[in-house]
Write a protein that holds these residues in place. Sequence first.
Motif, PDB file in Angstrom:
ATOM      1  N   ARG A 143       0.833  -1.212   0.000  1.00 28.80           N
ATOM      2  CA  ARG A 143       0.000   0.000   0.000  1.00 28.80           C
ATOM      3  C   ARG A 143       0.860   1.252   0.000  1.00 28.80           C
ATOM      4  N   GLY A 144       1.976   1.209   0.722  1.00 28.10           N
ATOM      5  CA  GLY A 144       2.882   2.352   0.756  1.00 28.10           C
ATOM      6  C   GLY A 144       3.554   2.606  -0.579  1.00 28.10           C
ATOM      7  N   VAL A 145       3.937   1.530  -1.279  1.00 35.89           N
ATOM      8  CA  VAL A 145       4.572   1.659  -2.591  1.00 35.89           C
ATOM      9  C   VAL A 145       3.604   2.260  -3.607  1.00 35.89           C
ATOM     10  N   ASN A 146       2.312   1.989  -3.429  1.00 39.28           N
ATOM     11  CA  ASN A 146       1.290   2.501  -4.355  1.00 39.28           C
ATOM     12  C   ASN A 146       0.582   3.739  -3.817  1.00 39.28           C
ATOM     13  N   ARG A 147       1.229   4.451  -2.914  1.00 42.51           N
ATOM     14  CA  ARG A 147       0.654   5.684  -2.383  1.00 42.51           C
ATOM     15  C   ARG A 147       0.405   6.681  -3.516  1.00 42.51           C
ATOM     16  N   ASP A 206      -2.369  16.664 -10.456  1.00 41.29           N
ATOM     17  CA  ASP A 206      -0.949  16.406 -10.257  1.00 41.29           C
ATOM     18  C   ASP A 206      -0.454  17.029  -8.961  1.00 41.29           C
ATOM     19  N   VAL A 207      -0.969  18.210  -8.623  1.00 44.25           N
ATOM     20  CA  VAL A 207      -0.596  18.856  -7.364  1.00 44.25           C
ATOM     21  C   VAL A 207      -0.997  17.976  -6.184  1.00 44.25           C
ATOM     22  N   ILE A 208      -2.220  17.455  -6.217  1.00 43.23           N
ATOM     23  CA  ILE A 208      -2.714  16.590  -5.144  1.00 43.23           C
ATOM     24  C   ILE A 208      -1.884  15.309  -5.070  1.00 43.23           C
ATOM     25  N   LYS A 209      -1.556  14.738  -6.224  1.00 36.36           N
ATOM     26  CA  LYS A 209      -0.740  13.519  -6.255  1.00 36.36           C
ATOM     27  C   LYS A 209       0.628  13.751  -5.619  1.00 36.36           C
ATOM     28  N   SER A 210       1.267  14.858  -5.958  1.00 37.60           N
ATOM     29  CA  SER A 210       2.582  15.164  -5.400  1.00 37.60           C
ATOM     30  C   SER A 210       2.513  15.340  -3.892  1.00 37.60           C
ATOM     31  N   ARG A 211       1.461  16.001  -3.424  1.00 42.41           N
ATOM     32  CA  ARG A 211       1.321  16.239  -1.980  1.00 42.41           C
ATOM     33  C   ARG A 211       1.072  14.935  -1.226  1.00 42.41           C
ATOM     34  N   LEU A 212       0.281  14.068  -1.802  1.00 43.76           N
ATOM     35  CA  LEU A 212       0.009  12.787  -1.154  1.00 43.76           C
ATOM     36  C   LEU A 212       1.258  11.913  -1.122  1.00 43.76           C
ATOM     37  N   GLN A 213       2.030  11.927  -2.204  1.00 43.52           N
ATOM     38  CA  GLN A 213       3.235  11.102  -2.258  1.00 43.52           C
ATOM     39  C   GLN A 213       4.352  11.661  -1.393  1.00 43.52           C
ATOM     40  N   ALA A 214       4.355  12.979  -1.174  1.00 45.94           N
ATOM     41  CA  ALA A 214       5.355  13.592  -0.301  1.00 45.94           C
ATOM     42  C   ALA A 214       4.933  13.525   1.163  1.00 45.94           C
ATOM     43  N   ASP A 215       3.660  13.261   1.408  1.00 41.62           N
ATOM     44  CA  ASP A 215       3.146  13.210   2.773  1.00 41.62           C
ATOM     45  C   ASP A 215       3.799  12.062   3.550  1.00 41.62           C
ATOM     46  N   GLY A 216       4.202  12.358   4.755  1.00 43.15           N
ATOM     47  CA  GLY A 216       4.846  11.336   5.569  1.00 43.15           C
ATOM     48  C   GLY A 216       6.351  11.450   5.594  1.00 43.15           C
TER      49      GLY A 216
END
Length: 292
Positions: A143-147, A206-216
């Motif tokens: 699940r983390g790899v497919n964040r 794309d902005v939302i995707k980048s923020r979700l992938q950078a989250d954590g």
Amino acid sequence: VSGAAGVLVGHPFDTVKVRLQVQNVEKPLYRGTFHCFQSIIKQESAFGLYKGIGSPMMGLTFINALVFGVQGNTLRALGKDTPLNQFLAGSAAGAIQCVICCPMELAKTRMQLQGTGEYKQKTKNYKNSLDCLIKIYQKEGLRGVNRGMVSTFIRETPSFGFYFLTYDCMTRYLGCEAEDSYVIPKLLFSGGMSGIVSWISTYPADVIKSRLQADGVGGVTQYNGILDCIRKSYHEEGWRVFTRGLTSTLLRAFPVNAATFATVTVFLMYMKSDDNLRDCEPGPVIQQPSSL
């Protein structure tokens, strides 16, 4: 080869885009696109612009294979080469390649954010893109790899549809024929404009995707999902947050596609005879977004 050329040309712009998309609005490090470029070079050297380049380099072969295979077969299955079918075939290609694109961009994003503002990184969480994915998998599982998979799907599906649609319309309008002496400039222009249109069509996703992938990163999680990310981002920064980094993206879109088309055209000229080259229909070469 063409994909690699596109990455080498466009990756610095992509690094700037990601930095601008995810920076803290209360304590911003960069005032804009050009200030971000200057700061990265000054603080992290020119190599800082190429952080995370290993991930797109590794994934391009598989992504292009999926995109061309799915788009071509879908278009043949639909029967007619119409603008609508071009959009549908492109959308199908964009949706399926998310399986590779999402983990690839997750590693790229994490690597691009590593050592922000440090000329010599004191500590490295990840040695390279592959090490990044392995550590994320060990800590968070599959699940983390497919964040960010859902947001990637929302971005890529219509984006590739608009890319193929725009490219088809542009090449028809410009009259791109194999025997035309100006076919290469026409294809370069068509590909560049198609890349710009495809990015504009889905940039907020794309902005939302980048923020979700950078989250954590750093151990702090801010968002519970796509809707929570949209709500918090809009509440804190307003609607402009969904256009953050757009200038860098558009500056990147045209030369990336230009480099891709120029490389593939020269490669074909060397690999094929003049007679065989005339029989080849000029076709689109997609550079991912993430790759687009």
